[in-house]
Design an enzyme around this catalytic site. Structure first.
Site, PDB file in Angstrom:
ATOM      1  N   ASP A  73      -4.528  -1.375  -7.335  1.00 31.22           N
ATOM      2  CA  ASP A  73      -4.769  -2.110  -6.261  1.00 31.22           C
ATOM      3  C   ASP A  73      -6.259  -2.035  -6.690  1.00 31.22           C
ATOM      4  O   ASP A  73      -6.934  -2.622  -6.118  1.00 31.22           O
ATOM      5  CB  ASP A  73      -4.779  -1.185  -5.008  1.00 31.22           C
ATOM      6  CG  ASP A  73      -4.826   0.337  -5.475  1.00 31.22           C
ATOM      7  OD1 ASP A  73      -4.905   0.996  -6.167  1.00 31.22           O
ATOM      8  OD2 ASP A  73      -4.889   0.655  -3.800  1.00 31.22           O
ATOM      9  N   GLY A 126       1.000  -0.810   0.249  1.00 30.68           N
ATOM     10  CA  GLY A 126       0.473   0.074  -0.005  1.00 30.68           C
ATOM     11  C   GLY A 126       0.593   1.300  -0.439  1.00 30.68           C
ATOM     12  O   GLY A 126       1.967   1.170  -0.254  1.00 30.68           O
ATOM     13  N   THR A 148      -5.123   5.006   3.019  1.00 31.07           N
ATOM     14  CA  THR A 148      -4.022   5.766   3.373  1.00 31.07           C
ATOM     15  C   THR A 148      -5.453   7.303   1.932  1.00 31.07           C
ATOM     16  O   THR A 148      -5.787   8.214   2.446  1.00 31.07           O
ATOM     17  CB  THR A 148      -3.050   6.162   2.286  1.00 31.07           C
ATOM     18  OG1 THR A 148      -2.821   4.859   3.198  1.00 31.07           O
ATOM     19  CG2 THR A 148      -2.859   7.061   2.305  1.00 31.07           C
TER      20      THR A 148
HETATM   21  N1  ATP Z   1      -0.761   0.809  12.259  1.00 32.21           N
HETATM   22  C1  ATP Z   1      -1.116   1.648  11.732  1.00 32.21           C
HETATM   23  N2  ATP Z   1      -0.647   2.438  10.623  1.00 32.21           N
HETATM   24  C2  ATP Z   1      -1.181   3.291   9.402  1.00 32.21           C
HETATM   25  N3  ATP Z   1      -1.889   3.142   9.369  1.00 32.21           N
HETATM   26  C3  ATP Z   1      -3.724   2.653  10.297  1.00 32.21           C
HETATM   27  C4  ATP Z   1      -2.720   1.488  11.178  1.00 32.21           C
HETATM   28  N4  ATP Z   1      -3.789   1.700  12.164  1.00 32.21           N
HETATM   29  C5  ATP Z   1      -4.371   1.407  11.454  1.00 32.21           C
HETATM   30  N5  ATP Z   1      -3.892   2.308  10.634  1.00 32.21           N
HETATM   31  C6  ATP Z   1      -5.579   3.203   9.555  1.00 32.21           C
HETATM   32  O1  ATP Z   1      -5.663   2.431   8.373  1.00 32.21           O
HETATM   33  C7  ATP Z   1      -5.629   3.692   6.914  1.00 32.21           C
HETATM   34  C8  ATP Z   1      -4.603   3.794   6.419  1.00 32.21           C
HETATM   35  O2  ATP Z   1      -5.031   2.723   6.298  1.00 32.21           O
HETATM   36  P1  ATP Z   1      -4.313   1.018   5.395  1.00 32.21           P
HETATM   37  O3  ATP Z   1      -3.052   0.132   6.260  1.00 32.21           O
HETATM   38  O4  ATP Z   1      -5.226   0.394   4.533  1.00 32.21           O
HETATM   39  O5  ATP Z   1      -3.856   2.035   3.769  1.00 32.21           O
HETATM   40  P2  ATP Z   1      -2.242   1.130   3.418  1.00 32.21           P
HETATM   41  O6  ATP Z   1      -1.169   0.092   4.272  1.00 32.21           O
HETATM   42  O7  ATP Z   1      -1.397   3.082   2.889  1.00 32.21           O
HETATM   43  O8  ATP Z   1      -2.624   0.661   2.216  1.00 32.21           O
HETATM   44  P3  ATP Z   1      -3.603   1.263   0.808  1.00 32.21           P
HETATM   45  O9  ATP Z   1      -2.588   2.209  -0.319  1.00 32.21           O
HETATM   46  O10 ATP Z   1      -3.759   0.413   0.037  1.00 32.21           O
HETATM   47  O11 ATP Z   1      -5.024   2.579   1.376  1.00 32.21           O
HETATM   48  C9  ATP Z   1      -4.973   4.963   7.670  1.00 32.21           C
HETATM   49  O12 ATP Z   1      -6.181   6.350   7.711  1.00 32.21           O
HETATM   50  C10 ATP Z   1      -5.111   4.677   9.923  1.00 32.21           C
HETATM   51  O13 ATP Z   1      -6.735   5.525  10.402  1.00 32.21           O
HETATM   52  C1  PAU Z   2      -5.339   6.618  -5.395  1.00 27.62           C
HETATM   53  C2  PAU Z   2      -4.776   5.066  -5.181  1.00 27.62           C
HETATM   54  C3  PAU Z   2      -3.219   6.005  -3.963  1.00 27.62           C
HETATM   55  C4  PAU Z   2      -5.202   4.700  -3.933  1.00 27.62           C
HETATM   56  O1  PAU Z   2      -3.827   3.701  -3.543  1.00 27.62           O
HETATM   57  C5  PAU Z   2      -3.833   3.968  -5.343  1.00 27.62           C
HETATM   58  O2  PAU Z   2      -4.646   3.579  -5.940  1.00 27.62           O
HETATM   59  C6  PAU Z   2      -3.340   5.104  -6.793  1.00 27.62           C
HETATM   60  O3  PAU Z   2      -2.102   5.598  -7.039  1.00 27.62           O
HETATM   61  N1  PAU Z   2      -4.384   5.179  -8.135  1.00 27.62           N
HETATM   62  C7  PAU Z   2      -3.720   5.807  -9.887  1.00 27.62           C
HETATM   63  C8  PAU Z   2      -4.429   6.740  -9.255  1.00 27.62           C
HETATM   64  C9  PAU Z   2      -5.888   5.399 -10.695  1.00 27.62           C
HETATM   65  O4  PAU Z   2      -6.627   5.655 -10.201  1.00 27.62           O
HETATM   66  O5  PAU Z   2      -6.765   6.970 -11.453  1.00 27.62           O
HETATM   67  K     K Z   3      -6.665   2.906  -0.753  1.00 26.57           K
END
Ligand code: ATP
Ligand code: PAU
Ligand code: K
Length: 244
Positions: free
Chosen positions: A96, A8, A120
């Site tokens: 994703d 992610g 995120t």
């Molecule tokens: N340890 C942690 N670190 C970061 N975010 C966390 C954590 N625990 C819970 N969260 C929550 O999860 C959210 C981020 O989601 P997720 O972990 O799915 O993001 P990611 O790893 O960047 O994945 P993606 O890019 O697919 O969204 C944040 O908004 C936050 O509130």
């Molecule tokens: C929107 C995010 C950042 C979510 O993880 C990812 O799917 C991404 O980088 N997308 C590219 C832009 C688009 O999906 O149109």
């Molecule tokens: K996401």
């Protein structure tokens, strides 16, 4: 056995699958990638495939050390997907989002599907009942909202997620929590209402790091499945094997 890895924007999530059953889930930071995967493979020695979806800045090369041990598949736009991509800029669509759309298409045939990933970023992805991927929306996720309020102002503190007492925030902290959390909930309920009024026969899938926190606060009752991206990754890989 398959090890599915979701790189992610913030962190990495992984799961080991036997068929469609999850044996174990893992969450780790990007700098721990090699060490953690080595550990997982030591524990699950029957893993034969490693499948990756990366939107982060982790490239295929980071996984090449495991190439002797297993078959590696790094998903790209060139792969075969079970939907018709109607996005005007298909090459810039996040991998994703493509995996989420593929999972929704395979798991919920012949209906309109809306996938909401509260990570995120919040992403909305809509695939209609004829398997056309139409697009959706991208907006800042919960933590990103707290961080941007702090980073782009002089006086707003950086707070961590807390359920607001009321929509009328009676202090700086409560006003921020109300703005971030209620704003987030109103946004999602608003989008769901919009889709509901335009499409019938549809299913909503809610996933991502904030899915559980969110699910109980929405006006619209929907169930959260935090593992939906990893499950979809496993399922899309199976689809690829069957259709390539
Ligand atoms: N340890 C942690 N670190 C970061 N975010 C966390 C954590 N625990 C819970 N969260 C929550 O999860 C959210 C981020 O989601 P997720 O972990 O799915 O993001 P990611 O790893 O960047 O994945 P993606 O890019 O697919 O969204 C944040 O908004 C936050 O509130
Ligand atoms: C929107 C995010 C950042 C979510 O993880 C990812 O799917 C991404 O980088 N997308 C590219 C832009 C688009 O999906 O149109
Ligand atoms: K996401």
């Amino acid at each position: 056995m398959t090890l599915a890895v979701d790189v992610g924007n913030t962190r990495i999530k992984a799961a080991v699958f036997e068929g469609s059953t999850v044996l174990e889930n893992f969450v780790f930071e990007k700098n721990e990638l090699e060490k953690k995967i080595t550990k997982i493979l030591e524990k699950f020695q029957n893993c034969s495939d490693l499948v990756v979806a990366s939107v982060g800045n982790v490239e295929k090369q980071s996984f090449l050390t495991f190439e002797k041990q297993l078959n590696i598949h790094f998903f790209t736009h060139e792969d075969i997907f079970p939907f018709i991509n109607k996005y005007a800029t298909p090459k810039t669509l996040g991998i994703d989002r493509m995996i989420l759309a593929a999972g929704a298409t395979l798991q919920f045939p012949k209906q309109n599907r809306l996938v909401i990933d509260a990570g995120t970023c919040i992403t909305y992805d809509f695939i209609d009942e004829n398997d056309n991927y139409l697009g959706g929306a991208i907006s800042p996720g919960l933590r990103l909202r707290y961080e941007s309020l702090h980073n782009f102002t002089a006086r707003l503190p950086l707070l961590t997620l807390e359920a607001p007492d009321s929509y009328i925030g009676n202090s700086t902290a409560q006003a921020i929590h109300s703005g971030v959390v209620n704003g987030f909930v109103y946004e999602i309920d608003g989008f769901i209402d919009e889709y509901r009024s335009n499409f019938s026969n549809f299913i909503i899938i809610l996933t991502g790091g904030d899915a559980e926190f969110l699910a109980k606060r929405l006006k619209n009752t929907i169930f959260a499945n935090s593992n939906f991206l990893l499950e979809s990754l496993n399922q899309t890989f199976q689809y690829k094997i069957d259709n390539d």
